[in-house]
Design a protein around this motif. Structure first.
Motif, PDB file in Angstrom:
ATOM      1  N   GLN A  18       1.755  -2.995   2.013  1.00 11.23           N
ATOM      2  CA  GLN A  18       2.591  -2.566   0.892  1.00 11.23           C
ATOM      3  C   GLN A  18       2.546  -3.540  -0.274  1.00 11.23           C
ATOM      4  OE1 GLN A  18       6.028  -1.974   3.392  1.00 11.23           O
ATOM      5  NE2 GLN A  18       6.104   0.187   2.861  1.00 11.23           N
TER       6      GLN A  18
ATOM      7  N   PHE B   5      -2.986  -4.472  -3.073  1.00 15.12           N
ATOM      8  CA  PHE B   5      -3.420  -3.488  -4.067  1.00 15.12           C
ATOM      9  C   PHE B   5      -3.818  -2.163  -3.427  1.00 15.12           C
ATOM     10  CE2 PHE B   5      -4.352  -7.125  -6.968  1.00 15.12           C
ATOM     11  CZ  PHE B   5      -3.580  -6.686  -8.019  1.00 15.12           C
ATOM     12  N   LEU B   6      -3.932  -2.147  -2.106  1.00 12.30           N
ATOM     13  CA  LEU B   6      -4.430  -0.943  -1.441  1.00 12.30           C
ATOM     14  C   LEU B   6      -3.577   0.266  -1.798  1.00 12.30           C
ATOM     15  CD1 LEU B   6      -5.530  -2.079   2.119  1.00 12.30           C
ATOM     16  CD2 LEU B   6      -6.562  -2.503  -0.113  1.00 12.30           C
ATOM     17  N   LEU B   7      -4.237   1.399  -1.853  1.00 10.96           N
ATOM     18  CA  LEU B   7      -3.540   2.632  -2.229  1.00 10.96           C
ATOM     19  C   LEU B   7      -3.705   3.686  -1.141  1.00 10.96           C
ATOM     20  CD1 LEU B   7      -4.710   2.808  -5.951  1.00 10.96           C
ATOM     21  CD2 LEU B   7      -2.377   2.395  -5.170  1.00 10.96           C
TER      22      LEU B   7
ATOM     23  N   GLN C 217     -11.083  -0.399   1.358  1.00 15.89           N
ATOM     24  CA  GLN C 217      -9.743  -0.362   1.938  1.00 15.89           C
ATOM     25  C   GLN C 217      -9.797  -0.392   3.463  1.00 15.89           C
ATOM     26  OE1 GLN C 217      -6.655   1.706  -0.618  1.00 15.89           O
ATOM     27  NE2 GLN C 217      -8.388   3.061  -0.927  1.00 15.89           N
TER      28      GLN C 217
ATOM     29  N   LEU D  26      10.362  -0.911  -3.981  1.00 15.15           N
ATOM     30  CA  LEU D  26       9.670  -0.287  -5.114  1.00 15.15           C
ATOM     31  C   LEU D  26      10.615   0.484  -6.036  1.00 15.15           C
ATOM     32  CD1 LEU D  26       6.482   0.932  -3.216  1.00 15.15           C
ATOM     33  CD2 LEU D  26       6.687  -1.030  -4.753  1.00 15.15           C
TER      34      LEU D  26
ATOM     35  N   ARG E 137       2.933  -1.239  -8.041  1.00 13.92           N
ATOM     36  CA  ARG E 137       2.104  -2.395  -8.368  1.00 13.92           C
ATOM     37  C   ARG E 137       1.215  -2.057  -9.547  1.00 13.92           C
ATOM     38  NH1 ARG E 137      -0.164  -7.000  -4.828  1.00 13.92           N
ATOM     39  NH2 ARG E 137      -0.382  -7.578  -6.996  1.00 13.92           N
ATOM     40  N   GLN E 138       0.983  -3.056 -10.367  1.00 17.66           N
ATOM     41  CA  GLN E 138       0.024  -2.828 -11.450  1.00 17.66           C
ATOM     42  C   GLN E 138      -1.327  -2.553 -10.832  1.00 17.66           C
ATOM     43  OE1 GLN E 138       0.598  -6.421 -13.649  1.00 17.66           O
ATOM     44  NE2 GLN E 138       1.480  -5.311 -15.363  1.00 17.66           N
ATOM     45  N   ALA E 139      -2.125  -1.741 -11.512  1.00 20.02           N
ATOM     46  CA  ALA E 139      -3.435  -1.417 -10.960  1.00 20.02           C
ATOM     47  C   ALA E 139      -4.273  -2.686 -10.880  1.00 20.02           C
ATOM     48  CB  ALA E 139      -4.113  -0.375 -11.830  1.00 20.02           C
ATOM     49  N   GLU E 140      -5.174  -2.696  -9.908  1.00 21.55           N
ATOM     50  CA  GLU E 140      -6.029  -3.869  -9.744  1.00 21.55           C
ATOM     51  C   GLU E 140      -6.987  -4.013 -10.924  1.00 21.55           C
ATOM     52  OE1 GLU E 140      -8.425  -5.716  -5.966  1.00 21.55           O
ATOM     53  OE2 GLU E 140      -8.787  -3.624  -6.465  1.00 21.55           O
TER      54      GLU E 140
ATOM     55  N   LEU F 251      -8.271   0.753  -7.907  1.00 22.75           N
ATOM     56  CA  LEU F 251      -8.983  -0.331  -7.238  1.00 22.75           C
ATOM     57  C   LEU F 251     -10.235  -0.671  -8.030  1.00 22.75           C
ATOM     58  CD1 LEU F 251      -8.575   0.970  -3.600  1.00 22.75           C
ATOM     59  CD2 LEU F 251      -7.420  -0.977  -4.659  1.00 22.75           C
TER      60      LEU F 251
END
Ligand SMILES: Cc1cc2nc3c(=O)[nH]c(=O)nc-3n(C[C@H](O)[C@H](O)[C@H](O)COP(=O)(O)OP(=O)(O)OC[C@H]3O[C@@H](n4cnc5c(N)ncnc54)[C@H](O)[C@@H]3O)c2cc1C
Lengths: 452, 466
Positions: free
Chosen positions: A235, A238-240, A283, B104, B213-216, B282
């Motif tokens: 969580q 950066f993984l989505l 990922q 979040l 989260r901000q994008a990578e 990503l």
């Protein structure tokens, strides 16, 4: 009670045809309450005629889609007519170039998915029992599945609805464009309205292009703490993931034939990824490394195998005929409380001698606990134990700003434990909405929050 | 009740300095970014939920209407006190109450500017996704009330997709909690119903928003076209190829000229249109995605595609897009922003027809818009001192909305109905649809004191409806 059900029956038959009205209500009992009539309108116009006729006769009705959420809610206060929507299963318009489809409300989700898949599109909503869930039912009960982590719920995908109001009036909400603020957002009113404000007859949803690649990574851990730690790590990364499920050992064991885990009795974290080859690969790699670093056992499925794994995981808590002794509840809590809520459900069930299967949409704050009394308990003892666990869990969830909702429970249990919990400060407004739309209290009376 | 008595009583509730009623001051509150004006009887600066509740109880007791006001940037007359009464100035309720990374969520007061929230979250590595082009001056309360969109909506959705709950004060002063930190609150989704209600259901005094989260990584491109059709065809082509960029924004030549005149972002002056395309997520496939998009643009007739090399170049492109309305405002005394939405694939056609409307009424109509969403913003330029011209503008605006509806779209994508589009509601809603909406209005605000006289055609005012 309506003045004369025989008269109503004739009127309904005159509108939808004799063959579509029956007095054999037993298969459509709601919490043990058997309707006097079951009617199957064939068009949206017929739905409006049926509802108007019921309103005139002051007959209480409950709409019935695939029947997958009929075990939810409080027992209806009254029930005269079940309105089945299975004949409303046509595609009204499919516009693949604009990623949008309009269907009648009785269309099963599985059928819609197969249809749009031909154009490499999908609706990213994945409640259990997709072959039975109808679009109307999905919307009315706001059903969702693991994929809600990345894609959200019905409220994020419904663009438009057509609804028959409790007096038979037909209205439409929204449209088929992805941004629309022309008046109030009426779609939101009917999503999760649970059949209390009328009958949804048509649904327009937006679609997503099908992803190029899919993969599922399982991380099996002997200890709960390790599983929870990896969950947190994912969580914060950066993984989505599209979905992130936590399975307790009982659930993991049930899935053993499909997942083929190395050992039994593990806490299992399951992550679903989709997208381009390179992002999915990355990922999968990252998650496998996280699992390994906590002494977990990782296993990865790809493409069709990944899809099969998800179908099984999505359906692990449901399926089949409802066990008359089983209580299934859903706990909603702030996201970071999910894992501890799962643990708590297990502990409390064990303390009362109940068998529990507990799973969680771990990134979304939802825990599903299925509780089954042991055979050694008397019926009264079983009910008392189930009620004690459910009430304690509800108190815990409410204490952190959440809720506990019964997904399935025998009517005798529902007589003891409220299906939705205590309403909050907005209840007076909800009651006013209900009274505005359904002044005669004829649509699913009593089934919803606070007996509304 | 006389004005003087009302003001006295309000002062007793919120303190002397927090009520203004002098002519000069009230004048400042009689307009917003739309074209109508109406003067309030008093303006009250509010500081807390409880204070809002006390003010509204007072108003309710005396049958006085009220209108909350955030940044006043809405483009549909939403903050105009149409029936007089009290304007609630929300701007002092501007604190960020809590950022909860684990859950979040962030808890925010409604007077905070959208951009301020973004700036507070960025150093933590998080973001709140809806980003209206007006984000510097638009408040979260206003965003909630208008269900605002922004350039990143194509991928991430609009305000409603990012609001998890709120505290609301109803027009009788009652404080209610909608939704919250946990998902799927049992009962009707009143959070969802409230978002987009344009201040007509009550006053939002606290918002729980989703943060992510901000994008990578992110890549921004500028595709340059000699034909506006080619540009809009590319938009559909990108989507048809299965890609979901974060942004697909479009500006035509007139807008580009205006932008260059006031901001000098390096946009080519001799092209017909530009597309700003951004992909994020990503970092692994951003190059790949960028290459694929550049290829598609070129295949569909782009003259050139520039890829921003660094954050500075990206910022410059965005400054141009976000500053577009302001830049246009500098080349014309006034303009009317249309806000129709159409199915994306009809964009080339609708743009052609908008141009025809411009010719027919002899008006200049530059376009800058959210192409991925099919959300047009033709800006009809005019001089407000010229009554005859203004009448033509109104007709042209209505004709553009009718066009959108004919093509399967609607009359407002993100700016709301307010006073502006009350008469266009019948283009998309039947009498029954409108009656159903009024039922919800009455449930929230039985006394019709919350921002009355908006959204619904005058003949269908709340009290007359049954
Ligand atoms: C240059 C420019 C660019 C724009 N770009 C965009 C864009 O990209 N996308 C977009 O969607 N819009 C855009 N807009 C429109 C506008 O900025 C948005 O509608 C914005 O959300 C309004 O916020 P505000 O704080 O200015 O609200 P206001 O204008 O003050 O109020 C808007 C409405 O909200 C109500 N309201 C305000 N605060 C509250 C509260 N606390 N509780 C209940 N109701 C409240 C008011 O009564 C009013 O009806 C733009 C406007 C301009 C001038």
């Amino acid at each position: 009670m309506p003045s004369d059900l025989a008269v109503l029956r004739e009127r309904l038959a005159a509108r939808v045809g004799e063959e579509n009205v029956t007095a054999d209500g037993a298969p459509y009992a709601v919490d043990g309450m058997v309707p006097a009539l079951v009617v199957r309108p064939g068009t949206q116009h017929e739905v409006s005629e049926v509802v108007a006729a019921c309103a005139e006769a002051r007959a209480a009705l409950v709409p019935w889609g695939g029947g997958t959420a009929m075990a939810m809610g409080n027992p209806p206060r009254r029930l005269d007519v079940v309105v089945r929507l299975e004949r409303l299963d046509r595609v009204v318009e499919f516009d693949p170039d604009n990623l949008c489809i309009t269907v009648e409300a009785g269309m099963p989700l599985g059928r819609l998915q197969a249809l749009v898949a031909e154009r490499r599109e999908r609706l990213p909503l994945d409640p259990p029992d997709a072959d039975r869930v109808t679009l109307g039912g999905l919307v009315a009960a706001n059903q969702s599945g693991p994929c809600r982590l990345l894609h959200g719920t019905a409220r994020d995908w419904v663009l438009g609805l057509r609804v028959v109001l409790p007096d038979g009036t037909r209205i439409h909400c929204g449209g088929r464009v992805i941004k629309n603020v022309s008046g109030y957002d009426m779609n939101k009113l009917f999503i999760q309205s649970f059949g209390t404000l009328g009958i949804i007859t048509e649904v327009t949803v937006k679609l997503l292009p099908m992803p190029v690649c899919r993969a599922t990574v399982l991380g099996a851990f002997t200890g709960f703490a390790e599983a929870a730690a990896v969950l947190e790590e994912v969580q914060a990364s950066f993984l989505l993931p599209e979905a992130l499920e936590l399975l307790d050992p009982a659930a993991a064991d049930l899935l053993q034939p499909v997942l083929g885990l190395a050992s039994r009795g593990t806490f299992t974290l399951v992550a679903g990824f989709s997208g381009s080859q390179s992002t999915v690969d990355r990922q999968v790699r990252d998650l496998e490394a996280m699992v390994a670093s906590r002494a977990g056992h990782a296993k990865t499925f790809r493409e069709a195998e990944s899809d099969q794994a998800w179908t099984a995981i999505t359906n692990v808590q449901g399926g089949g005929a409802p066990d008359p002794k089983r209580v299934v509840c859903q706990l909603a809590v702030p996201i970071a409380r999910t894992a501890s809520m799962l643990a708590s459900a297990r502990t409390r069930a064990a303390a009362q001698g109940l068998a529990a299967t507990v799973t969680a949409h771990a990134g979304s704050g939802l825990v599903c606990a299925a509780l089954l009394p042991g055979d050694d308990l008397t019926e009264a003892g079983a009910l008392a134990g189930l009620a004690a666990v459910t009430e304690a869990l509800r108190e815990e969830a409410v204490g952190v700003g959440g809720s506990l909702v019964l997904l399935q429970a025998p009517p005798r249990f529902k007589a003891r434990v409220e299906a939705w919990g205590k309403p909050g400060s907005s209840f007076a407004t909800m009651r006013r909405i209900k009274a505005e739309f359904d002044p005669q209290d004829l649509c699913s009376p009593g089934r919803f929050l606070g007996g509304m | 009740m006389s004005n003087k008595v009302l003001v006295q009583e309000l002062r007793r509730v919120v303190g002397e300095a927090n009520v203004i009623d002098s002519d000069v001051h009230l004048q400042l509150y009689q307009y917003d970014a739309y074209l109508e004006e109406r003067r309030p009887d008093a303006v009250v600066f509010v500081h807390s939920t409880e204070e809002v509740s006390r003010v509204l109880k007072l108003c309710h007791a005396h049958g006085v209407p009220s209108v909350p006001r955030g940044g006043g940037t809405n483009l549909s007359g939403g903050t105009i006190p149409f029936k007089g009464g009290v304007v609630l100035e929300m701007i002092r309720m501007n604190r960020l109450l809590e950022v909860d990374k684990g859950n979040l969520r962030a808890r925010v007061q409604p007077g905070m500017f959208n951009l301020e929230l973004g700036q507070a979250l960025a150093p933590l590595g998080y973001q709140y996704l809806p980003d209206p082009a007006s984000q510097k001056a638009a408040t979260l309360g206003g965003n909630v009330a208008e269900n605002s969109g922004g350039p990143h909506c194509f991928k991430y959705g609009v305000t409603t997709n990012h609001v998890a709950g709120m505290t609301v004060v109803l027009s009788d002063g009652e404080i209610v909690e909608l939704g919250g930190m946990a998902p799927d609150t049992p009962g009707y989704d009143l959070t969802g119903v409230f978002v987009g209600s344009e201040g007509t259901f009550g006053v939002c005094t606290e918002v729980v928003v989703r943060i992510v989260r901000q994008a990578e990584g992110v890549k921004t491109m500028l595709a340059i076209y000699d034909s506006i059709e080619k540009g809009s065809e590319t938009v559909s082509a990108i989507v048809a190829a299965g890609m979901v960029p974060a942004t697909l924004e479009m500006m035509d030549q007139l807008v580009i000229h205006a932008v260059e005149k006031s901001l000098a972002c390096g946009l080519p002056l001799d092209c017909a249109t530009v597309l700003i395309i951004e992909v994020d997520g990503l970092k692994d496939d951003l190059e790949e995605q960028t290459e694929a998009i550049v290829r598609l643009c070129m295949e569909h007739g782009a003259r050139e595609v520039r890829v921003a090399k660094d954050e500075a170049e990206r910022a410059l492109l965005w400054a141009g897009r976000r500053g577009a309305f302001g830049a246009v405002a500098r080349i014309t005394p006034s303009y009317l922003v249309c806000d129709g939405t159409v199915p994306r694939t009809t964009l080339p056609l609708v743009l052609k027809k908008v141009a025809e409307v411009g010719e027919k009424y002899d008006l200049k109509i530059p376009n800058v818009f959210h192409a991925g969403d099919g959300n047009l913003h033709p800006l009809i330029l005019f001089d407000w001192r010229d009554a005859e011209q203004k009448a033509r503008v109104m007709k042209a605006g209505m004709e553009i909305l009718e066009l959108c509806v004919q093509l399967g779209g609607t009359i407002s994508g993100e700016h709301g109905v307010g006073l502006e589009k009350m008469d266009a509601m019948h283009l998309i809603l039947s009498a029954e649809d409108i009656q159903a909406q009024l039922k919800v209005k009455r449930a929230f605000d039985p006394a019709d004191l919350a921002n009355p006289g908006k959204i619904f055609p005058a003949a269908q005012e709340v009290s007359h409806a049954q």
